[in-house]
Design a protein around this motif. Structure first.
Motif, PDB file in Angstrom:
ATOM      1  N   MET A   1      -6.526   5.001  -8.471  1.00  0.00           N
ATOM      2  CA  MET A   1      -6.510   4.064  -7.958  1.00  0.00           C
ATOM      3  C   MET A   1      -6.326   2.711  -9.270  1.00  0.00           C
ATOM      4  SD  MET A   1      -8.867   4.859  -4.543  1.00  0.00           S
ATOM      5  CE  MET A   1      -8.990   2.768  -4.410  1.00  0.00           C
TER       6      MET A   1
ATOM      7  N   ILE B   1      -7.610   5.985  -1.006  1.00  0.00           N
ATOM      8  CA  ILE B   1      -8.586   5.835  -0.210  1.00  0.00           C
ATOM      9  C   ILE B   1      -9.022   6.764   0.609  1.00  0.00           C
ATOM     10  CG2 ILE B   1      -9.373   3.184   1.269  1.00  0.00           C
ATOM     11  CD1 ILE B   1      -7.110   2.009   0.144  1.00  0.00           C
TER      12      ILE B   1
ATOM     13  N   ASP C   1      -2.877  -5.186  -6.281  1.00  0.00           N
ATOM     14  CA  ASP C   1      -2.956  -4.546  -4.567  1.00  0.00           C
ATOM     15  C   ASP C   1      -3.925  -4.495  -4.017  1.00  0.00           C
ATOM     16  OD1 ASP C   1      -0.055  -5.619  -3.953  1.00  0.00           O
ATOM     17  OD2 ASP C   1       0.474  -3.126  -5.139  1.00  0.00           O
ATOM     18  N   TYR C   2      -5.244  -3.709  -4.552  1.00  0.00           N
ATOM     19  CA  TYR C   2      -6.431  -3.946  -3.876  1.00  0.00           C
ATOM     20  C   TYR C   2      -7.063  -4.975  -4.404  1.00  0.00           C
ATOM     21  CZ  TYR C   2      -5.215   1.458  -4.910  1.00  0.00           C
ATOM     22  OH  TYR C   2      -4.674   1.992  -4.523  1.00  0.00           O
TER      23      TYR C   2
ATOM     24  N   LEU D   1      -5.496  -6.690  -0.850  1.00  0.00           N
ATOM     25  CA  LEU D   1      -6.310  -6.201  -0.014  1.00  0.00           C
ATOM     26  C   LEU D   1      -7.564  -6.991   0.753  1.00  0.00           C
ATOM     27  CD1 LEU D   1      -5.939  -3.541   2.527  1.00  0.00           C
ATOM     28  CD2 LEU D   1      -6.594  -1.820   1.007  1.00  0.00           C
TER      29      LEU D   1
ATOM     30  N   PHE E   1      -9.344   2.047 -10.518  1.00  0.00           N
ATOM     31  CA  PHE E   1     -10.233   0.996 -10.796  1.00  0.00           C
ATOM     32  C   PHE E   1     -11.666   0.910 -12.267  1.00  0.00           C
ATOM     33  CE2 PHE E   1      -9.375   0.309  -6.147  1.00  0.00           C
ATOM     34  CZ  PHE E   1     -10.002  -0.550  -6.045  1.00  0.00           C
TER      35      PHE E   1
ATOM     36  N   GLU F   1      -1.856   5.999  -2.580  1.00  0.00           N
ATOM     37  CA  GLU F   1      -2.752   4.725  -2.577  1.00  0.00           C
ATOM     38  C   GLU F   1      -3.994   5.034  -1.298  1.00  0.00           C
ATOM     39  OE1 GLU F   1      -1.089   1.032  -5.704  1.00  0.00           O
ATOM     40  OE2 GLU F   1      -0.774   1.110  -3.468  1.00  0.00           O
TER      41      GLU F   1
ATOM     42  N   MET G   1       1.113  -1.499  -0.083  1.00  0.00           N
ATOM     43  CA  MET G   1       0.165   0.166   0.238  1.00  0.00           C
ATOM     44  C   MET G   1       0.862   1.526  -0.399  1.00  0.00           C
ATOM     45  SD  MET G   1      -2.909   0.683  -0.448  1.00  0.00           S
ATOM     46  CE  MET G   1      -4.188   0.010   0.265  1.00  0.00           C
TER      47      MET G   1
ATOM     48  N   LEU H   1      -9.736  -4.388 -11.193  1.00  0.00           N
ATOM     49  CA  LEU H   1     -10.018  -4.011  -9.163  1.00  0.00           C
ATOM     50  C   LEU H   1      -8.011  -4.142  -9.863  1.00  0.00           C
ATOM     51  CD1 LEU H   1     -10.342  -3.642  -7.132  1.00  0.00           C
ATOM     52  CD2 LEU H   1     -10.772  -5.562  -6.590  1.00  0.00           C
TER      53      LEU H   1
END
Length: 545
Positions: free
Chosen positions: A340, A318, A397-398, A401, A342, A314, A310, A394
């Motif tokens: 991010m 968030i 890493d997200y 997570l 997305f 980033e 993270m 996505l």
């Protein structure tokens, strides 16, 4: 299946590619023969996906290699697969037969450049754990120290290289012949898969990750990270401290050793929140097999082969997204999602914003609590359908997570079913929302945003007219909140005017020596100051709530 076949490149590629092609053909034929999506069709569709997921699991266990790791990767990707498929993959763990010890011994001796007896006093021939990448053995050093030795599986490098070729072919087929291939960034997804799994094949990276976590959490007294023996660890052999204990979900073990589950759950919660909310590495595979409990109640974290990172940018994105939800600033939410990665280039921004707003309003108005299971399922299916239609993907890493978070929540509920995540998380979230560098930043922003309701009426009317019949009923709670903001701002402005008028009267009276006007000025100024204080304190309390 003949165990030798899985080492033949042509066989592995054929099995993997044909399974993917067969799944795509089944999906194509289903959509071709089912034009009306009633409940019966939805049940059949769910059954098809479950059968496909079951077949994938079976093939993954037979072949090992990339299929297991890719299955675990996919289980975290709600943006890629339907829920019914993911649910079946969630149970996919490293269920593979152990490598014959003679092969593991050969790998160890090649890595150490000499006989195994030069470093070890003894080693058990049967592994204590077997996974798709390596087997773990218990051994004893010449000084009597027990150690755990993780040895890479026989020909695993070769197997994964072949599987990567098969995966590239599958992605080419999806990208060429399916609608999803036009929407998703498949090259980026392929790169993510290869990077994540290749890193796991290098045990020196796992050693480095383990040492990083040991330094980072050295002040967590109830958490322990094993030591690593760097001098005898290599890319294919990892030697670490042997840990005696049980899985963290072993409640009988806790009871025997008088360990309080609530305390263990709280320690695990604090450990994971520190990883998931703030910048730095986080353990992306915290399942019960990688979390142990010692007789003294200490939590031991092992296996740092799969980690996510993270970055500070980033974490800030968030935080900005969450602030956008709280402040109902959906432009900020969209901006954060773009930052991010997305949302891909061709996404319908306005449609995404509208869906986010409607879903958030439904949640804030308590709508979710009033829905039955079928209605809730319809909403989730609509969201899933929307994600399929729009270029939304996505980042790895997200995804890790999200997967890690869901795993930890499951572990916490198993250890301590009465866990109150909101109560435990409130102090940390306050610190996190305020930013690491400025605790007051969020509250300052809340105050600046609170003035917006004065200008919100035209925008609200436009939204009311545009949304049509579906949004004809004003959201009562939402409107009350805006009216309270306007109430405080109006009376705050009125009190300010009283204070200014009183101060002006006092100055004029002092110049002209008019006692009556001086009295009126003092009264007006007093009313203004008291009013400003009352309104200000009340408004700040409302903002904090």
């Amino acid at each position: 299946m003949n165990s030798r076949l899985k080492y033949i490149s042509l066989y592995r590629i054929t099995v993997i590619v044909w399974m993917a092609v067969k799944f795509l053909l089944q999906i194509f034929w289903f959509h071709k023969t089912h034009r009306i999506w009633d409940q019966n069709t939805k049940d059949k569709w769910k059954g098809l996906l479950e059968r496909q997921a079951w077949e994938y699991r079976r093939k993954a266990i037979e072949l090992g290699g990339l299929l297991i790791k890719f299955g675990q990767f996919l289980s975290s990707r709600a943006d890629l697969l339907p829920r019914s498929f993911i649910k079946e993959l969630e149970g996919l763990v490293d269920r593979v037969e152990s490598t014959p010890f003679q092969y593991s011994k050969q790998i160890i001796e090649q890595a150490w450049g000499g006989p195994i007896d030069e470093q070890l006093k003894s080693i058990d021939n049967t592994p204590v754990a077997s996974a798709s990448i390596g087997d773990v053995y218990r051994a004893v050093l010449h000084d009597g120290t027990p150690v755990a030795i993780k040895v890479q599986r026989y020909r695993v490098d070769e197997i994964f290289k072949v599987d990567f070729k098969a995966l590239r072919m599958v992605f080419f087929i999806i990208g060429t012949f399916t609608r999803y291939g036009k929407k998703a960034d498949l090259p980026a997804l392929y790169k993510e898969v290869v990077t994540v799994i290749t890193n796991e094949l290098d045990f020196t990276l796992e050693l480095s990750n383990g040492n990083h976590f040991k330094r980072r959490f050295k002040d967590f007294r109830s958490v322990y990270i094993p030591d690593y023996y760097k001098e005898i660890s290599t890319k294919r052999v990892l030697v670490m401290e042997w840990i005696e204990g049980a899985k963290i979900t072993d409640l009988a073990f806790m009871k025997r050793h008088h360990i309080h589950p609530e305390k263990v759950a709280k320690t695990l919660f604090d450990l994971c929140v520190e990883q998931f909310l703030f910048s730095g590495m986080f353990h992306s595979d915290p399942h019960p097999g990688n979390l142990m409990i010692r007789p003294d109640g200490t939590i031991v974290v092992i296996d740092f082969g799969m980690v996510g990172v993270m970055k500070q940018t980033e974490a800030d994105s968030i935080r900005s997204m969450v602030q956008g939800f709280i402040l109902e600033d959906y432009d900020r939410v969209i901006h954060a999602l773009i930052e991010m990665d997305f949302l891909l280039a061709d996404v319908d921004i306005e449609r995404v914003k509208k869906l986010i707003k409607q879903t958030t309003d439904l949640y804030l108005d308590g709508g979710f609590g009033k829905l039955d299971a079928n209605k809730m399922s319809d909403i989730m299916d609509e969201l899933q359908s929307f994600i399929k239609e729009q270029p939304i993907q996505l980042p790895a890493d997200y995804a890790f997570l999200g997967r890690a978070t869901s795993i930890v929540v499951g572990v916490l509920m198993t250890i301590y079913p009465q866990v109150d995540l909101v109560d435990w998380g409130r102090p940390v979230l306050k610190r996190w929302m305020s930013g690491e560098n400025s605790r007051a930043s969020f509250y300052k922003e809340m105050i600046s945003e609170s003035a917006k309701p004065l200008l919100s009426l035209p925008r609200a009317l436009v939204s009311y007219l545009e949304d049509g019949d579906k949004q004809r009923e004003w959201q009562r709670t939402e409107q009350q909140k805006k009216l309270f903001h306007q109430f405080y701002l109006f009376y705050g402005m009125l009190a300010f005017l009283f204070m200014v008028a009183g101060a002006g009267s006092i100055m004029f009276a002092m110049v002209n020596e008019t006692r009556f006007l001086l009295t009126i000025g003092i009264v007006l100024c007093g009313f203004g100051v008291v009013g400003m204080l009352v309104v200000g304190v009340s408004h700040i309390r409302m903002i904090k709530r």
